[in-house]
Design an enzyme around this catalytic site. Structure first.
Site, PDB file in Angstrom:
ATOM      1  N   LYS A 277       0.821  -1.212   0.000  1.00 50.74           N
ATOM      2  CA  LYS A 277       0.000   0.000   0.000  1.00 50.74           C
ATOM      3  C   LYS A 277       0.855   1.263   0.000  1.00 50.74           C
ATOM      4  O   LYS A 277       0.399   2.328  -0.402  1.00 50.74           O
ATOM      5  CB  LYS A 277      -0.967  -0.023   1.169  1.00 50.74           C
ATOM      6  CG  LYS A 277      -2.025  -1.123   0.988  1.00 50.74           C
ATOM      7  CD  LYS A 277      -3.144  -1.060   1.992  1.00 50.74           C
ATOM      8  CE  LYS A 277      -4.292  -1.980   1.621  1.00 50.74           C
ATOM      9  NZ  LYS A 277      -3.956  -3.419   1.750  1.00 50.74           N
TER      10      LYS A 277
HETATM   11  C1  LIG Z   1      -4.594  -4.473   1.104  1.00 54.25           C
HETATM   12  C2  LIG Z   1      -3.796  -5.733   0.989  1.00 54.25           C
HETATM   13  C3  LIG Z   1      -4.117  -6.752   0.051  1.00 54.25           C
HETATM   14  C4  LIG Z   1      -5.340  -6.675  -0.855  1.00 54.25           C
HETATM   15  O1  LIG Z   1      -5.246  -5.663  -1.829  1.00 54.25           O
HETATM   16  P1  LIG Z   1      -6.542  -5.216  -2.657  1.00 54.25           P
HETATM   17  O2  LIG Z   1      -6.114  -4.089  -3.515  1.00 54.25           O
HETATM   18  O3  LIG Z   1      -7.566  -4.823  -1.626  1.00 54.25           O
HETATM   19  O4  LIG Z   1      -6.978  -6.409  -3.452  1.00 54.25           O
HETATM   20  C5  LIG Z   1      -3.299  -7.863  -0.028  1.00 54.25           C
HETATM   21  N1  LIG Z   1      -2.220  -7.994   0.772  1.00 54.25           N
HETATM   22  C6  LIG Z   1      -1.880  -7.067   1.691  1.00 54.25           C
HETATM   23  C7  LIG Z   1      -0.701  -7.293   2.562  1.00 54.25           C
HETATM   24  C8  LIG Z   1      -2.646  -5.893   1.818  1.00 54.25           C
HETATM   25  O5  LIG Z   1      -2.298  -4.975   2.739  1.00 54.25           O
END
Ligand SMILES: *Cc1c(COP(=O)(O)O)cnc(C)c1O
Length: 465
Positions: free
Chosen positions: A112
């Site tokens: 993120k």
């Molecule tokens: C947010 C997140 C996901 C999922 O991502 P999306 O864009 O919601 O599909 C997967 N792995 C981790 C570690 C995350 O923080």
């Protein structure tokens, strides 16, 4: 570049407006009116570019008319200077034709950061020019909150309020949010669960009267278009490193809200030769059921070893549906209205189109642990539980031999000690040096009752002048 709503009944916006908006006024999500495309020759010329320069080439058309190229270049340099690996998104080989794209070298050790480090800087840049200040309000069950706070810590024009359920996030995740210093950072521990936090954020976007009149409210959840945009870049980066445009590549993506994998879909629409996109879910398998049964239906939330994918609704899937239904906003509005009250079956034509590109796998906690242990045994490589779900799906996708598969590694294993212990590997994982003293850092957060009025009163009293 113009952006339009998936429900066809909201004004078209430019990039700057989209950045400052959450949902469209008709309840839809914003998508580009037309996508930029890159020819095979242009993709070939991306080979060997450093990450910020590649990001500039991919992102320039999306912000055209709003952010001059020189300024974008500076913003991108600053964004990715925060990462602790000079490759930014290094590729690691874990098997014949199996690759892992490490997306966890940012400040909070999860993918993120790619989007939220950029989002904070883009917002601050735009707000500075508009002489405007905003409040960011978000709810988190873990990763999003810390990444958003890290992304906004240096932003003069933003006050950020992140709600988390008191005593219900992991110690690492709480520490990562509450130990960040800054007058504009506010952690609210709500005496309720994650859904309560999310409901308060939603209610606040619905009625902003608790804020001073000159403050806008901005969303940083994964429906924000700028987050998706930032994530397109690493699909190009990985594919080009493995031989695109001359050789097609497949991606396996641990998926919750469908944001990350939707960026992969866009990369393909923009000209990148992507052979297949593998939707990898944990037991919260709403997307796997959509792919196999064509039916979208809610089921109760399951708590798994991969908590960042524990969802019951996958918001960004609406953006794909919009394309699958020939970009007819009225059809999407109708489907989404039906979903409010009952399960919805999507048309055979739409789902046949989706299955040409997407496959799906649902991976249990037991399989997740086995995958972590077996990759460690065979390659001495440590996967976090989310990334292990992606690798498990990749290994079981039945792809033609010779097609390299890139599994996105979305978090660092040290963030999820419970899962590592469950896989029998608790001694192997340490936090990286910049976070080694995390547990000694002072924390700052406010415990508040599970009450909207109290939360809003706290926010309006703590906005910086
Ligand atoms: C947010 C997140 C996901 C999922 O991502 P999306 O864009 O919601 O599909 C997967 N792995 C981790 C570690 C995350 O923080």
């Amino acid at each position: 570049m113009k952006y339009i709503s998936t429900r066809g009944n909201a004004p078209a916006l430019n990039f700057e407006q989209v950045l400052l908006t959450g949902l469209a006024s008709d309840g839809g999500l914003y998508v580009p009116e037309t996508l930029p495309t890159f020819s095979a020759q242009e993709i070939a010329s991306m080979a060997g570019l450093e990450y910020p320069e590649l990001a500039r080439r991919i992102i320039t058309p999306f912000v055209a008319g709003c952010i001059p190229d020189e300024d974008l270049a500076v913003i991108l340099e600053q964004t990715y200077a925060e990462f602790r690996h000079t490759a930014i998104a290094p590729l690691v080989q874990v098997g014949a034709n199996q690759w892992v794209l490490e997306l966890f070298h940012g400040p909070t050790l999860a993918f993120k950061d790619f989007a939220l480090q950029l989002l904070g800087r883009l917002l601050d840049y735009v707000l500075e020019r508009r002489h405007q200040k905003v409040v960011i309000m978000g709810a988190t069950s873990g990763d999003t909150g810390s990444a958003a706070i890290e992304g906004c810590r240096h932003c003069d024009n933003i006050d950020i309020f992140i709600l988390h359920p008191h005593n219900r996030v992991s110690d690492v995740q709480r520490k990562q949010m509450t130990s960040v210093e800054g007058d504009n950072i506010h952690n609210l521990a709500v005496e309720g669960n994650f859904d309560d936090c999310q409901a308060m954020v939603k209610a606040s976007f619905g009625d902003k009267h608790f804020l001073p009149q000159d403050r806008g409210l901005v969303a940083v959840n994964s429906i924000n278009w700028a987050r998706i945009m930032a994530q397109i870049v690493y699909y190009f980066y990985a594919a080009v490193a493995l031989g695109a445009p001359h050789r097609p590549v497949a991606f396996s993506v641990p998926t919750g809200n469908f944001g990350d994998i939707f960026a992969g879909y866009l990369a393909r629409q923009m000209g990148l030769p992507v052979e297949q996109l593998i939707i990898a879910t944990n037991r919260n398998d709403v997307l796997h059921r959509v792919m196999t049964e064509s039916t979208y239906g809610r089921q109760p939330l399951a708590h798994t070893l991969s908590p960042s994918m524990d969802i019951t609704v996958s918001s960004n899937f609406e953006r794909l549906l919009f394309d699958l239904y020939g970009r007819k906003g009225a059809a999407i509005a109708d489907l989404m209205n039906q979903l409010e009250s009952h399960d919805v079956r999507f048309s055979d034509a739409a789902m046949a189109e989706a299955r040409k590109l997407f496959s799906s796998h649902c991976v249990s906690d037991a399989q997740t642990c086995e995958q972590i242990a077996s990759i460690w045994r065979d390659s001495e490589y440590l996967l976090d539980p989310h990334s292990a779900i992606g690798v498990h799906a990749a290994l079981n996708a039945g792809l033609a031999s010779g097609v390299p598969v890139v599994s996105l590694a979305t978090a660092h294993p040290a963030k999820f000690p419970e899962a590592m212990a469950a896989a029998g590997l608790n001694d192997a994982v340490a936090l990286p040096p910049h976070l080694a003293d995390l547990f000694d850092r002072p924390e700052r957060f406010e415990v508040l009752p599970n009450d909207l009025t109290a939360v809003q009163a706290f926010i309006s009293a703590n906005i910086n002048a």
